[in-house]
Design an enzyme around this catalytic site. Structure first.
Site, PDB file in Angstrom:
ATOM      1  N   ILE A  84       4.662   4.043  -3.869  1.00 49.83           N
ATOM      2  CA  ILE A  84       4.826   2.766  -4.544  1.00 49.83           C
ATOM      3  C   ILE A  84       3.768   1.829  -3.969  1.00 49.83           C
ATOM      4  O   ILE A  84       3.301   2.016  -2.846  1.00 49.83           O
ATOM      5  CB  ILE A  84       6.245   2.175  -4.397  1.00 49.83           C
ATOM      6  CG1 ILE A  84       6.659   2.044  -2.925  1.00 49.83           C
ATOM      7  CG2 ILE A  84       7.253   3.010  -5.159  1.00 49.83           C
ATOM      8  CD1 ILE A  84       8.040   1.422  -2.740  1.00 49.83           C
ATOM      9  N   ASP A  85       3.370   0.845  -4.740  1.00 51.87           N
ATOM     10  CA  ASP A  85       2.286  -0.044  -4.336  1.00 51.87           C
ATOM     11  C   ASP A  85       2.624  -0.810  -3.064  1.00 51.87           C
ATOM     12  O   ASP A  85       3.796  -1.024  -2.736  1.00 51.87           O
ATOM     13  CB  ASP A  85       1.979  -1.055  -5.454  1.00 51.87           C
ATOM     14  CG  ASP A  85       1.520  -0.384  -6.727  1.00 51.87           C
ATOM     15  OD1 ASP A  85       0.958   0.726  -6.649  1.00 51.87           O
ATOM     16  OD2 ASP A  85       1.732  -0.975  -7.810  1.00 51.87           O
ATOM     17  N   LYS A  86       1.585  -1.254  -2.386  1.00 53.39           N
ATOM     18  CA  LYS A  86       1.752  -2.038  -1.160  1.00 53.39           C
ATOM     19  C   LYS A  86       2.718  -3.199  -1.359  1.00 53.39           C
ATOM     20  O   LYS A  86       3.615  -3.427  -0.540  1.00 53.39           O
ATOM     21  CB  LYS A  86       0.378  -2.567  -0.708  1.00 53.39           C
ATOM     22  CG  LYS A  86       0.451  -3.555   0.452  1.00 53.39           C
ATOM     23  CD  LYS A  86      -0.910  -4.177   0.723  1.00 53.39           C
ATOM     24  CE  LYS A  86      -0.795  -5.269   1.781  1.00 53.39           C
ATOM     25  NZ  LYS A  86      -2.099  -5.962   2.013  1.00 53.39           N
TER      26      LYS A  86
END
Length: 309
Positions: free
Chosen positions: A138-140
């Site tokens: 999942i994105d930062k």
């Protein structure tokens, strides 16, 4: 040394060679491809000459030599992590907003992988030294649930479930605008943005199938709280699909509104539910993570602005 070979079809004719290859090798940056061309690691129809601005033609045969990656040692780091579940095969973590999942060039410390290596000691080796145990990302700036494999057998099992779209992944997102439909499905292919290679976009050419199901949870005056369920898992999928529908995520620094009212570090997106079949027991398991404080704070602000409770 890895060698990748391609034959250009008529749909890609006229693309500059670096653009064509960045579409084919979506795990490799365009700047890296340009460097390979300059170093003579790309051949078209057996020639390495004058390729910098070459535009590919139908039936061109392209060979790309990709050097072996630099051997890196990723250090375990004593970083606190929110462990939702753990056994000998799998660990489920509730990742905070702002934490990078795995090391990347220029960012080899402070990631979830660094923390996991300290806590678990061993993780699956399938994705190599940079991404040990990482089955999906999942994105930062997306918070929420992430599953990690402790051994290669578990990794293969979980990866196969991802491939079959059988893993239950449900996100909560706050978007701009008022969505009229109660629920819907966005079926629009996603690929690299044709101009800005740092972004993804809905594209008709060279896009990969991307399907997002959404349902409205609550409407505010200028915002909508939604539940988004992933059928596929393309890079930035929910962010790209909602922007495509003219309802970008609140706080999204890449696909959102430039002048944002809420000063948050990234998009209001939370991976709330994660369900999968356990690789050893064969039993379905499902996990849930409450909305984090940054997210509930924004909702309260919006409720006050719109006079809703």
């Amino acid at each position: 040394m890895e060698i990748q070979k391609f034959v250009v079809d008529d749909r890609d004719e006229g693309l500059r060679v670096d653009v064509y290859l960045s579409n084919q090798l979506d795990h490799v940056s365009r700047s890296f491809i340009q460097k390979l061309i300059e170093q003579g690691n790309v051949m078209i129809n057996g020639s390495k000459e004058k390729l910098k601005k070459y535009k590919v033609q139908e039936n061109d045969e392209i060979a790309v030599e990709i050097p072996d990656p630099e051997i890196l040692k990723i250090e375990p780091e004593n970083i606190p992590i929110d462990i939702v579940y753990e056994d000998d095969d799998v660990i489920v973590v509730n990742k905070p907003q702002g934490m990078v999942v795995h090391p990347a060039p220029g960012n080899y410390h402070g990631t979830l992988v660094n923390a996991l290596l300290y806590h678990c000691k061993t993780l699956s080796s399938i994705n190599g030294v940079i991404r040990p145990g990482i089955v999906h990302r999942i994105d930062k700036d997306t918070s929420g649930l992430l599953m990690v494999a402790k051994n290669d057998r578990a990794h293969r099992c979980l990866a196969e479930q991802l491939k079959e779209h059988s893993i239950n992944r449900i996100y909560i997102a706050l978007v701009h605008g008022n969505i009229k439909e109660e629920r819907g499905t966005i079926n629009a292919p996603i690929g690299r943005h044709p101009v800005d290679r740092l972004k993804m976009a809905v594209v008709a050419k060279n896009g990969k199938e991307a399907v997002t199901h959404f349902a409205v949870l609550k409407r505010f005056h200028d915002y909508t709280l939604i539940q988004a369920k992933l059928e596929t898992g393309r890079t930035h999928q929910i962010r790209v699909h909602m922007a495509y529908m003219h309802h970008p995520l609140v706080g999204d620094p890449v696909y959102g509104i430039k002048k944002e009212k809420f000063h948050i570090e990234g998009q209001a997106l939370h991976a709330q539910t994660l369900g999968f079949v356990h690789p050893s027991t064969g039993q379905y398991m499902e996990f849930y993570a409450e909305l984090p404080p940054y997210f509930t704070k924004i909702i309260k602000i919006i409720e006050n602005i719109s006079g809703q409770r």
